[in-house]
Design a protein around this motif. Structure first.
Motif, PDB file in Angstrom:
ATOM      1  N   ILE A   1       0.911  -1.004   0.110  1.00 29.96           N
ATOM      2  CA  ILE A   1       0.038  -0.005  -0.048  1.00 29.96           C
ATOM      3  C   ILE A   1       0.816   1.178   0.046  1.00 29.96           C
ATOM      4  O   ILE A   1       2.009   1.348   0.706  1.00 29.96           O
ATOM      5  CB  ILE A   1      -0.855  -0.123   1.197  1.00 29.96           C
ATOM      6  N   GLY A   2       0.581   2.197  -0.745  1.00 26.60           N
ATOM      7  CA  GLY A   2       1.237   3.489  -0.936  1.00 26.60           C
ATOM      8  C   GLY A   2       2.344   3.394  -2.265  1.00 26.60           C
ATOM      9  O   GLY A   2       2.941   4.346  -2.503  1.00 26.60           O
TER      10      GLY A   2
ATOM     11  N   SER B   1       3.316   2.531  -6.189  1.00 20.73           N
ATOM     12  CA  SER B   1       2.908   2.435  -7.625  1.00 20.73           C
ATOM     13  C   SER B   1       2.795   0.812  -8.129  1.00 20.73           C
ATOM     14  O   SER B   1       4.014   0.182  -7.869  1.00 20.73           O
ATOM     15  CB  SER B   1       3.676   3.356  -8.372  1.00 20.73           C
TER      16      SER B   1
ATOM     17  N   VAL C   1      -1.403   4.319  -7.799  1.00 18.26           N
ATOM     18  CA  VAL C   1      -0.850   4.010  -6.439  1.00 18.26           C
ATOM     19  C   VAL C   1      -1.959   3.144  -5.637  1.00 18.26           C
ATOM     20  O   VAL C   1      -3.054   3.618  -5.559  1.00 18.26           O
ATOM     21  CB  VAL C   1      -0.657   5.356  -5.665  1.00 18.26           C
TER      22      VAL C   1
ATOM     23  N   SER D   1      -3.767   2.185  -2.806  1.00 17.71           N
ATOM     24  CA  SER D   1      -4.113   2.933  -1.509  1.00 17.71           C
ATOM     25  C   SER D   1      -5.016   2.132  -0.466  1.00 17.71           C
ATOM     26  O   SER D   1      -5.058   2.472   0.573  1.00 17.71           O
ATOM     27  CB  SER D   1      -5.016   4.285  -1.907  1.00 17.71           C
ATOM     28  N   LYS D   2      -5.522   0.982  -0.981  1.00 18.69           N
ATOM     29  CA  LYS D   2      -6.182   0.218  -0.198  1.00 18.69           C
ATOM     30  C   LYS D   2      -6.422  -1.315  -0.817  1.00 18.69           C
ATOM     31  O   LYS D   2      -6.336  -1.522  -1.960  1.00 18.69           O
ATOM     32  CB  LYS D   2      -7.736   0.513  -0.146  1.00 18.69           C
TER      33      LYS D   2
ATOM     34  N   LEU E   1      -7.023   1.738  -6.369  1.00 22.03           N
ATOM     35  CA  LEU E   1      -6.024   2.557  -6.802  1.00 22.03           C
ATOM     36  C   LEU E   1      -6.125   3.822  -7.105  1.00 22.03           C
ATOM     37  O   LEU E   1      -7.362   4.133  -7.436  1.00 22.03           O
ATOM     38  CB  LEU E   1      -5.852   2.025  -8.339  1.00 22.03           C
ATOM     39  N   GLU E   2      -5.346   4.575  -6.622  1.00 19.29           N
ATOM     40  CA  GLU E   2      -5.380   6.203  -6.938  1.00 19.29           C
ATOM     41  C   GLU E   2      -5.000   6.199  -8.260  1.00 19.29           C
ATOM     42  O   GLU E   2      -3.331   6.213  -8.371  1.00 19.29           O
ATOM     43  CB  GLU E   2      -4.705   7.007  -5.893  1.00 19.29           C
TER      44      GLU E   2
ATOM     45  N   SER F   1      -6.596  12.996  -9.710  1.00 17.10           N
ATOM     46  CA  SER F   1      -6.838  11.738  -9.518  1.00 17.10           C
ATOM     47  C   SER F   1      -8.055  11.152  -9.115  1.00 17.10           C
ATOM     48  O   SER F   1      -8.674  12.143  -8.407  1.00 17.10           O
ATOM     49  CB  SER F   1      -5.559  10.845  -8.644  1.00 17.10           C
TER      50      SER F   1
ATOM     51  N   ASN G   1      -9.958   7.611  -7.315  1.00 15.57           N
ATOM     52  CA  ASN G   1     -10.100   6.197  -6.792  1.00 15.57           C
ATOM     53  C   ASN G   1     -10.669   5.241  -7.731  1.00 15.57           C
ATOM     54  O   ASN G   1     -11.577   5.357  -8.262  1.00 15.57           O
ATOM     55  CB  ASN G   1     -10.380   5.977  -5.496  1.00 15.57           C
TER      56      ASN G   1
END
Length: 156
Positions: free
Chosen positions: A97-98, A100, A114, A116-117, A125-126, A136, A138
């Motif tokens: 997480i966090g 790319s 990225v 994110s969860k 993904l962001e 961006s 989600n």
């Protein structure tokens, strides 16, 4: 799964049983006969050391020699999954997480963003939709829609 791989999976679990942060990612069997190779991929919530891979490798090798009567030679490799090895387990998604990632969906399309969860069924993904304005959004994906997820490395 071959009998040898089943034994190796069991022995690996025993080797890792005292360290909750370490886990088996995959066992890959390649070739046959004199060219047979088994690759054991291990990881940890905070990575895994080379020393631990060596310890597991020695333990498995010893048990292969003592407990199985192999008809053909077998090459054993124990390592952590490289950057080119796709994420397979929820724990791998959690630890990334966090970062790319590039996701290839079952239909062949790809998405970069990225992570994110993550949970056992979905990832979020962001995704950058407007580079100039840095906008961006989600994007939630079911794991069942994903063919492959690779962590991207940035050298910036």
């Amino acid at each position: 799964m071959s009998e040898v791989v089943k034994h190796i999976a069991s022995w690996t679990a025993e080797c890792l049983s005292d360290q909750e942060d370490l886990f088996l990612v995959d066992i890959i069997q390649k070739g046959s006969g004199a060219m047979s190779k088994v690759i054991v991929l291990l990881d940890g919530d905070n990575g895994i050391s080379i020393d631990k891979c060596v310890e597991v490798s020695r333990s498995i090798s010893r048990r292969l020699d003592e407990e199985l009567e192999l008809q053909e030679p077998l090459t054993l490799e124990v390592s952590s999954p490289g950057l080119d090895h796709p994420l397979k387990l929820d724990r791998q998604y959690q630890k990334n997480i966090g970062k790319s990632v590039k996701i290839t969906l079952l239909d062949g399309s790809q998405i970069e963003g990225v992570l994110s969860k993550a949970d056992p069924d979905h990832v979020v993904l962001e995704v950058l939709v407007d580079k100039k304005k840095k906008i961006s959004e989600n994007r939630e994906l079911k794991l069942s829609e994903i063919n492959k997820t690779i962590v991207l490395v940035s050298f910036k």
